[in-house]
Motif scaffolding. Structure first.
Motif, mmCIF file in Angstrom:
data_model
loop_
_atom_site.group_PDB
_atom_site.id
_atom_site.type_symbol
_atom_site.label_atom_id
_atom_site.label_comp_id
_atom_site.label_asym_id
_atom_site.label_seq_id
_atom_site.Cartn_x
_atom_site.Cartn_y
_atom_site.Cartn_z
ATOM 1 N N THR A 269 0.851 -1.187 0.000
ATOM 2 C CA THR A 269 0.000 0.000 0.000
ATOM 3 C C THR A 269 0.883 1.232 0.000
ATOM 4 O O THR A 269 1.752 1.383 0.862
ATOM 5 C CB THR A 269 -0.918 0.024 1.238
ATOM 6 O OG1 THR A 269 -1.727 -1.145 1.253
ATOM 7 C CG2 THR A 269 -1.805 1.264 1.212
ATOM 8 N N LEU A 278 -2.976 3.983 -1.981
ATOM 9 C CA LEU A 278 -3.038 3.297 -3.274
ATOM 10 C C LEU A 278 -2.616 1.845 -3.063
ATOM 11 O O LEU A 278 -1.493 1.576 -2.629
ATOM 12 C CB LEU A 278 -2.107 3.988 -4.280
ATOM 13 C CG LEU A 278 -2.121 3.549 -5.752
ATOM 14 C CD1 LEU A 278 -1.524 4.647 -6.631
ATOM 15 C CD2 LEU A 278 -1.334 2.264 -5.986
ATOM 16 N N GLU A 279 -3.510 0.935 -3.345
ATOM 17 C CA GLU A 279 -3.201 -0.499 -3.249
ATOM 18 C C GLU A 279 -2.558 -0.936 -4.561
ATOM 19 O O GLU A 279 -3.080 -0.659 -5.646
ATOM 20 C CB GLU A 279 -4.472 -1.306 -3.008
ATOM 21 C CG GLU A 279 -5.305 -0.844 -1.810
ATOM 22 C CD GLU A 279 -4.598 -1.077 -0.486
ATOM 23 O OE1 GLU A 279 -3.772 -2.019 -0.411
ATOM 24 O OE2 GLU A 279 -4.848 -0.317 0.464
ATOM 25 N N ALA A 280 -1.405 -1.622 -4.472
ATOM 26 C CA ALA A 280 -0.670 -1.942 -5.692
ATOM 27 C C ALA A 280 -0.060 -3.332 -5.634
ATOM 28 O O ALA A 280 0.256 -3.862 -4.558
ATOM 29 C CB ALA A 280 0.432 -0.908 -5.932
ATOM 30 N N ARG A 301 1.446 10.666 -10.276
ATOM 31 C CA ARG A 301 0.408 11.507 -9.655
ATOM 32 C C ARG A 301 0.601 12.958 -10.041
ATOM 33 O O ARG A 301 -0.364 13.670 -10.361
ATOM 34 C CB ARG A 301 0.471 11.380 -8.126
ATOM 35 C CG ARG A 301 -0.088 10.095 -7.589
ATOM 36 C CD ARG A 301 -1.009 10.247 -6.420
ATOM 37 N NE ARG A 301 -0.759 11.289 -5.447
ATOM 38 C CZ ARG A 301 -1.575 11.550 -4.440
ATOM 39 N NH1 ARG A 301 -2.697 10.828 -4.273
ATOM 40 N NH2 ARG A 301 -1.328 12.505 -3.582
ATOM 41 N N SER A 306 -4.414 8.806 -12.606
ATOM 42 C CA SER A 306 -5.257 8.409 -11.473
ATOM 43 C C SER A 306 -4.626 7.222 -10.756
ATOM 44 O O SER A 306 -3.747 6.531 -11.289
ATOM 45 C CB SER A 306 -6.646 8.016 -11.971
ATOM 46 O OG SER A 306 -6.585 6.800 -12.704
ATOM 47 N N HIS A 307 -5.104 6.953 -9.553
ATOM 48 C CA HIS A 307 -4.603 5.795 -8.803
ATOM 49 C C HIS A 307 -4.866 4.506 -9.561
ATOM 50 O O HIS A 307 -4.030 3.597 -9.564
ATOM 51 C CB HIS A 307 -5.253 5.754 -7.424
ATOM 52 C CG HIS A 307 -4.645 6.708 -6.454
ATOM 53 N ND1 HIS A 307 -4.815 6.612 -5.093
ATOM 54 C CD2 HIS A 307 -3.852 7.800 -6.642
ATOM 55 C CE1 HIS A 307 -4.164 7.586 -4.485
ATOM 56 N NE2 HIS A 307 -3.585 8.321 -5.406
ATOM 57 N N ASP A 308 -6.002 4.401 -10.186
ATOM 58 C CA ASP A 308 -6.311 3.181 -10.950
ATOM 59 C C ASP A 308 -5.353 3.012 -12.118
ATOM 60 O O ASP A 308 -4.898 1.891 -12.401
ATOM 61 C CB ASP A 308 -7.752 3.232 -11.467
ATOM 62 C CG ASP A 308 -8.788 3.022 -10.370
ATOM 63 O OD1 ASP A 308 -8.397 2.556 -9.282
ATOM 64 O OD2 ASP A 308 -9.968 3.337 -10.604
ATOM 65 N N GLU A 309 -5.028 4.112 -12.797
ATOM 66 C CA GLU A 309 -4.090 4.030 -13.916
ATOM 67 C C GLU A 309 -2.695 3.633 -13.432
ATOM 68 O O GLU A 309 -2.007 2.817 -14.068
ATOM 69 C CB GLU A 309 -4.014 5.379 -14.637
ATOM 70 C CG GLU A 309 -5.239 5.733 -15.458
ATOM 71 C CD GLU A 309 -5.123 7.113 -16.072
ATOM 72 O OE1 GLU A 309 -5.207 7.203 -17.316
ATOM 73 O OE2 GLU A 309 -4.941 8.095 -15.313
ATOM 74 N N ALA A 311 -1.905 1.943 -10.647
ATOM 75 C CA ALA A 311 -1.914 0.553 -10.185
ATOM 76 C C ALA A 311 -1.906 -0.412 -11.368
ATOM 77 O O ALA A 311 -1.199 -1.429 -11.355
ATOM 78 C CB ALA A 311 -3.123 0.305 -9.300
ATOM 79 N N ALA A 312 -2.675 -0.102 -12.400
ATOM 80 C CA ALA A 312 -2.725 -0.974 -13.576
ATOM 81 C C ALA A 312 -1.366 -1.028 -14.272
ATOM 82 O O ALA A 312 -0.931 -2.095 -14.729
ATOM 83 C CB ALA A 312 -3.801 -0.484 -14.541
#
Length: 460
Positions: A269, A278-280, A301, A306-309, A311-312
């Motif tokens: 995290t 952000l969970e990764a 950032r 975004s956090h989703d981008e 993490a992906a």
């Protein structure tokens, strides 16, 4: 590269245009005549093993339209009509000036990364995450020195929306020069360790050399520093702008917690000082890999991902070869090649990470010499051996290779074998080449320890 007129190249290189068509378009720049193509500008570097002036005819034959030269007495008598010549006092410095001037045409974020260890991995992760949103240029392979950085700058094109460059050094003043060419908006310093300590004498001096990056960072930019490296906190005052500290050992401006090894990599995290989380998942092993991912998160950032981008993108990271690279053998064992380079800190990190992996296999450490450690070399090799000894119940054997690595072996109390050559190491490892074993290979690049893997695979 965006085409540049020959007369403009002469201006940027601060040279005299002796011959050639001023409006002729240069479409690439090379100091290696083997890489030349039609429309290229050849730089006759004189500081290498061969004087570049010897290759001027070859450059013209390959389609180069011009060359940067410094010695008129070495010009061939029969260069083609219209071949351009830019005369300068120092071809290397002219090459660097040309790159610095060319760089100014591109108003994009420049990100510079340096450090004793982790800089290439950090560069790879930063680049991968940003590439999920932006077309960018990143340092090619290990082109991070006085020739590689200007070469990289001259590869930038109109399509690029960001530039990520790695800066390397062996001596004081080198980062100062490279950073003056790049003029980054964002600078990252990953760690201060023992690498090249024979040239500096102390970690404090290494920190000062790495800190040469900071004054060249844009005043309204950002310096990202590893809080877990104490020497970076000592030089932070050299940058008057915004500083972001990152850590895997405690709270900072950005830190990682809940770090755990899972199948295929690390889960963690990322926590921000403002309370964001952000969970990764990172498909790389080791706490040090998580540390190297944190600057990528901070930069992404800042650049609007975004956090989703983020993490992906992190979930699909791939590193350059020989950086804790897992290789499955046709004969059954698993090889982990981390032989790109080594320092005491990175070697201990690799040993600790390897100790956590492959619990079903017999694990063998194959460790070679670490170079450029100066008078502390013997003690630092023993330090690595002492660290490995604390984990000896995880390993079935230690095999050391070379001259200095004998001190690693001396400090290790488990089952061990010291070999003077790679050929001896291959012979010792061959009986263990089966599905019961996993091997870690780690040494300085000059040892070329990765050849042991290929030799093992070629043996019947």
């Amino acid at each position: 590269m965006k085409p540049v007129a020959l007369k403009q190249a002469a201006l940027l290189a601060e040279g005299i245009l002796l011959s050639g068509v001023p409006e002729a378009q240069i479409t690439s720049v090379h100091f290696d005549s083997r890489q030349l193509t039609k429309g290229a500008l050849f730089v006759a570097i004189t500081s290498g093993a061969r004087d570049g002036h010897e290759f001027l005819l070859q450059a013209a034959e390959k389609g180069a339209v011009a060359a940067i030269v410094s010695d008129q007495t070495k010009l061939p008598a029969h260069l083609p009509d219209g071949f351009g010549l830019i005369l300068v006092n120092d071809t290397l410095r002219a090459f660097q000036k040309l790159a610095a001037g060319y760089r100014k045409d591109f108003k994009v974020p420049y990100i510079a990364i340096t450090g004793s260890i982790g800089k290439t991995t950090t560069k790879d992760i930063v680049s991968h995450v940003l590439e999920s949103r932006f077309p960018l240029y990143k340092t090619y392979k290990n082109f991070n020195n006085h020739l590689g950085v200007p070469y990289s700058l001259l590869q930038i094109d109109q399509e690029h929306q960001a530039v990520v460059l790695e800066l390397g050094m062996n001596h004081a003043g080198e980062i100062d020069l490279l950073a003056s060419l790049v003029q980054p908006e964002i600078s990252v310093i990953t760690y201060i360790g023992e690498s090249h300590i024979e040239h500096f004498g102390s970690k404090e001096k290494i920190a000062l050399a790495k800190a040469e990056l900071l004054p060249h960072t844009a005043a309204g930019g950002l310096a990202i520093l590893n809080r877990d490296s104490e020497y970076l906190r000592q030089i932070a005052h050299l940058y008057p702008g915004e500083i972001l500290y990152y850590s895997v050992n405690g709270k900072a401006d950005l830190w990682a917690e809940d770090i755990e090894t899972v199948d295929g990599g690390m889960r963690f995290t990322a926590c921000f000082a403002n309370g964001d989380r952000l969970e990764a998942f990172l498909p790389l092993y080791g706490k040090h890999s998580v540390l190297n991912a944190l600057p990528a998160i901070a930069i992404a950032r800042r650049m609007g991902l975004s956090h989703d981008e983020i993490a992906a993108a992190l979930a699909t990271v791939q590193l350059s070869a020989m950086r804790f690279e897992q290789i499955d053998s046709a004969h059954g064992p698993v090889y982990v090649s981390d032989a790109y380079n080594a320092s005491p800190t990175s070697m201990q990190g690799a040993i600790g990470t390897f100790a956590e992996l492959f619990p079903e296999r017999k694990k063998v450490l194959v460790l070679g010499d670490m170079f450029e450690l100066g008078m502390e070399s013997d003690a630092l090799h023993r330090q690595v051996g002492a660290y490995a000894n604390t984990l000896r119940d995880r390993f079935s054997m230690l095999v050391t290779v070379g001259e200095y690595s004998r001190h690693i072996s001396d400090a290790y109390e488990g089952t061990k074998l010291h070999t003077a050559t790679k050929e001896e190491a291959v012979a010792a490892l061959l009986p263990m080449r089966d599905s019961d074993h996993a091997f870690l290979f780690k040494a300085s690049r000059g040892m070329e320890l990765w050849t042991v893997i290929s030799d093992l695979e070629q043996q019947k």
